[in-house]
Design an enzyme around this catalytic site. Structure first.
Site, mmCIF file in Angstrom:
data_model
loop_
_atom_site.group_PDB
_atom_site.id
_atom_site.type_symbol
_atom_site.label_atom_id
_atom_site.label_comp_id
_atom_site.label_asym_id
_atom_site.label_seq_id
_atom_site.Cartn_x
_atom_site.Cartn_y
_atom_site.Cartn_z
ATOM 1 N N HIS A 82 7.492 -7.732 -4.218
ATOM 2 C CA HIS A 82 6.148 -8.098 -4.680
ATOM 3 C C HIS A 82 6.164 -9.422 -5.448
ATOM 4 C CE1 HIS A 82 3.974 -4.434 -3.553
ATOM 5 N NE2 HIS A 82 5.178 -3.886 -3.658
ATOM 6 N N SER A 118 -26.599 -9.707 -25.211
ATOM 7 C CA SER A 118 -26.153 -8.852 -26.305
ATOM 8 C C SER A 118 -25.154 -9.576 -27.194
ATOM 9 C CB SER A 118 -25.449 -7.631 -25.717
ATOM 10 O OG SER A 118 -24.290 -8.055 -25.014
ATOM 11 N N GLY A 119 -24.722 -10.758 -26.741
ATOM 12 C CA GLY A 119 -23.672 -11.449 -27.479
ATOM 13 C C GLY A 119 -22.312 -11.220 -26.835
ATOM 14 N N GLY A 120 -22.238 -10.299 -25.870
ATOM 15 C CA GLY A 120 -20.982 -10.035 -25.146
ATOM 16 C C GLY A 120 -20.683 -11.160 -24.169
ATOM 17 N N VAL A 121 -19.452 -11.220 -23.720
ATOM 18 C CA VAL A 121 -19.013 -12.346 -22.891
ATOM 19 C C VAL A 121 -19.802 -12.446 -21.576
ATOM 20 C CG1 VAL A 121 -17.009 -13.449 -21.818
ATOM 21 C CG2 VAL A 121 -16.677 -11.882 -23.720
ATOM 22 N N ASP A 122 -19.836 -11.344 -20.841
ATOM 23 C CA ASP A 122 -20.384 -11.429 -19.484
ATOM 24 C C ASP A 122 -21.870 -11.831 -19.482
ATOM 25 O OD1 ASP A 122 -17.904 -10.368 -19.203
ATOM 26 O OD2 ASP A 122 -18.549 -8.408 -18.490
ATOM 27 N N SER A 123 -22.656 -11.158 -20.334
ATOM 28 C CA SER A 123 -24.086 -11.481 -20.332
ATOM 29 C C SER A 123 -24.321 -12.875 -20.904
ATOM 30 C CB SER A 123 -24.890 -10.426 -21.085
ATOM 31 O OG SER A 123 -24.601 -10.437 -22.455
ATOM 32 N N LYS A 177 -12.421 -11.893 -15.137
ATOM 33 C CA LYS A 177 -12.883 -12.082 -16.513
ATOM 34 C C LYS A 177 -12.395 -13.404 -17.120
ATOM 35 C CE LYS A 177 -14.378 -9.791 -20.356
ATOM 36 N NZ LYS A 177 -15.519 -8.886 -20.328
ATOM 37 N N GLY A 188 0.836 -1.197 0.000
ATOM 38 C CA GLY A 188 0.000 0.000 0.000
ATOM 39 C C GLY A 188 0.864 1.237 0.000
ATOM 40 N N GLU A 191 3.645 -10.986 -6.510
ATOM 41 C CA GLU A 191 2.476 -11.107 -7.390
ATOM 42 C C GLU A 191 2.693 -10.542 -8.787
ATOM 43 O OE1 GLU A 191 2.909 -9.159 -4.815
ATOM 44 O OE2 GLU A 191 1.844 -7.264 -4.934
ATOM 45 N N CYS A 203 5.317 -6.133 1.453
ATOM 46 C CA CYS A 203 5.698 -4.718 1.408
ATOM 47 C C CYS A 203 5.070 -3.930 2.572
ATOM 48 C CB CYS A 203 5.333 -4.139 0.041
ATOM 49 S SG CYS A 203 6.207 -2.617 -0.295
ATOM 50 N N TYR A 204 4.096 -3.073 2.316
ATOM 51 C CA TYR A 204 3.493 -2.342 3.431
ATOM 52 C C TYR A 204 2.938 -3.324 4.475
ATOM 53 C CZ TYR A 204 0.445 0.572 6.244
ATOM 54 O OH TYR A 204 -0.150 1.197 7.300
#
Ligand code: XMP
Length: 561
Positions: free
Chosen positions: A217, A271-276, A417, A103, A219, A130-131
């Protein structure tokens, strides 16, 4: 992905780090504020086999979410929580260990965030990064001091104690990524130094109670063996079993959706999008015909998009889909509008009207499915108090009427995602849909500069089709965050077959990005650009010039409007 990585990885598959696919469901965001159900209690996200998690307490590092992602990639469920989250909430997750993130604060600032008492009381394994390490040192009676020199970038870590589980499997010296200005002057009682760098005498420390601190770090990709350290922590120290798998997630979610919905009805905008698409498929798997999807074709989609989407959902997956071709309505509504925000507002409002009309025909509906993802959740919690200037209205472009009191069903709200994509693949969604580049809710309307007309839409569709075709042939589609054409309102003089032409200017945009917050213009190969340009002027009537947009975000934005 930045351009360097993009160039290096042309053939490798690419994982998007955060959600950027803002699609039709963003219009429904506002529903959260009108009786939307609170998130499913944390900790319910994985069960069935054995619930376990590692919890990351967030002290505001830009890498905090990355820690959670890395741990999930190790098949251990991980959530990011604020340092103010009470133990009762965390206990629901059945934590096996705690990571304290980095942080920007310094432990001696009077309002610096503190490690909550339960971290020390519960005797769980702790990894302070770290922090997180500095705060642990400070609160346990050690000393932290300002470094004379800020240490930023690569450093060589020398491991002085090879026998401890946290550093198992590592060579004596590894490259690590540092980003700190404070350092440990005196370790708290009971801690031993386990590794050092040239500028940091205590770069790793630990005690006999499985509490560790690391100054670098693990990560980030710049610490190549960082994943091994996290793996050692979650498996060797926390004793996790690695049961966070997509298959477990799906089974678990199906059970939960069934319980939550009972014999009620759910609607979902697609809508054809990934999430929906993923959320609709998951809900459908759980409750079948109790789900109705509403697909509003606003006439602003790309070529063949509506047909393909409909085929997948109706024919391949056998879902109840109400398809509304509202092209006329939308185009009528957009007549004469040139201002981008006005376009968004009109499209959003029209969408809500159509959606509401269709929803009211279904009878009583209890739930609204939404493809909210984890980064959206984190973003909305952490940015709730931040003042920000409005650049574009991506969200809340309309606003659902206040008498729509659905409960929200958001089974993906703890997924990244790339995890949502894997769920889609497991559930049988076509690769093409799962790997679709983000496409904005207002569609081609914000890629036509000036007034939207049927003629301009046709020109843009043809140009866009060529861009997509060539980018896919060049195997760059997945590496790019977005790649598309823009129809400008500029006309210029050209010459074809000895005749003067006066035609439209089409712009090409291709960007690399991890989250759409920042983006770099993609260094597409010249011959690819040449092919696209050549095909557009030859195959798309009324276009005689093509330019490539070489600005990044910031200062530009990805879309032109
Ligand atoms: P900008 O243009 O702001 O876009 O750099 C960032 C990302 O958001 C998408 N975008 C939208 N998505 N409704 C959406 O659902 C919108 O009005 C909208 N405007 C931009 C854009 O495609 C990019 O991925």
């Amino acid at each position: 992905m930045n351009n360097k990585e993009f160039n290096q990885s042309a053939d490798k598959s690419f994982r998007v780090t955060t959600s950027g696919d803002m699609e039709v469901s963003t219009y429904l965001e506002i529903a959260k504020e009108i009786g939307g159900e609170k998130p499913v209690a944390t900790g319910e996200a994985v069960s069935g086999v054995e619930t376990e998690a590692v919890v990351v307490i967030d002290f505001g590092s830009q890498y905090s979410l990355l820690i959670a992602r890395q741990i999930r990639e190790l098949h251990v469920y991980c959530e990011l929580v604020s340092h103010e989250t009470p133990w009762e909430k965390i206990a629901q997750l059945n934590p096996r260990g705690i990571v304290l993130s980095g942080g920007p604060a310094s432990v001696y600032e009077h309002d610096s965030p503190k490690i909550p008492a339960y971290v020390f009381e519960k005797e769980l394994p702790v990894l302070g990064i770290c922090y997180g390490m500095q705060a642990m040192t400070y609160q346990l009676g050690g000393l932290v001091e300002k470094s004379l020199k800020r240490e930023y970038g690569h450093a060589v870590l020398h491991i002085s104690n090879m026998d401890i589980p946290l550093l198992a499997g590592l060579p004596e010296a590894i490259t690590v990524w540092m980003s700190h200005s404070d350092k440990i002057d005196k370790m708290p009682p009971g801690f031993k130094s386990l590794a050092y760098t040239e500028n940091t005498p205590v770069a790793v420390m630990g005690n006999s109670k499985n509490m560790y601190g690391i100054q670098f770090h693990p990560e980030v990709v710049h610490t190549p063996q960082g994943k091994q350290i996290l793996e050692n922590f979650v498996y060797k120290i926390c004793g996790c079993h690695g049961n966070w798998t997509i298959a477990n997630f799906i089974n678990d979610s199906i059970e939960k959706i069934k319980q939550q919905v009972g014999d009620g009805k759910v609607i979902n905008a697609i809508s054809g999008g990934v999430d929906s698409s993923v959320v609709a498929t998951l809900i459908h798997k759980a409750i079948g015909k109790q789900l109705t999807c509403i697909f509003v074709n606003n006439g602003l989609l790309r070529r063949e998009e509506a047909e393909r989407t409909l085929n997948v959902f109706r024919l391949n997956l056998g879902m109840n889909v109400i398809y509304v071709d509202a092209t006329e309505r939308f185009l009528e509504r957009l007549k004469g509008i040139v201002d981008p925000e006005q376009k968004r507002k009109s499209i959003g409002e029209e969408f809500i009207k159509v959606f509401e009309e269709e929803a009211s025909k279904i009878g009583e509906v209890g739930f609204l499915g939404q493809g909210t993802l984890y980064p959206d959740v984190i973003e909305s919690t952490s940015s709730a108090n931040k003042a920000s200037v409005k650049i574009k209205t991506h969200h809340n472009v309309g606003g659902l009427p206040s008498d729509m009191t659905f409960k929200l069903l958001e089974p993906l709200r703890y997924l990244f995602k790339d995890e949502a994509r894997q769920v889609g693949i497991e559930l049988g969604l076509p690769e093409e849909m799962v790997w679709r580049q983000p496409f904005p809710g207002p569609g081609l309307a914000i890629r036509i500069i000036g007034e939207v007309t049927p003629e301009k839409l046709e020109i843009l569709r043809s140009a866009d089709w060529i861009v997509m075709d060539e980018i896919k042939k060049a195997k760059l589609y997945r590496q790019l965050w977005q790649s598309f054409a823009i129809l400008t309102d500029v006309k210029s003089v050209g010459v074809m077959s000895d005749y003067r032409t006066y035609g439209y200017l089409v712009a090409l945009r291709a960007v690399t990005s991890n989250d759409a917050m920042t983006a770099d213009w993609a260094r597409l190969p010249y011959d690819l650009l040449a092919r696209i340009s050549n095909r557009i002027v030859n195959e798309v009537a009324l276009v005689n010039r093509v330019v490539y947009d070489i600005t990044s975000k910031p200062p530009s934005t990805i879309e032109w409007e």
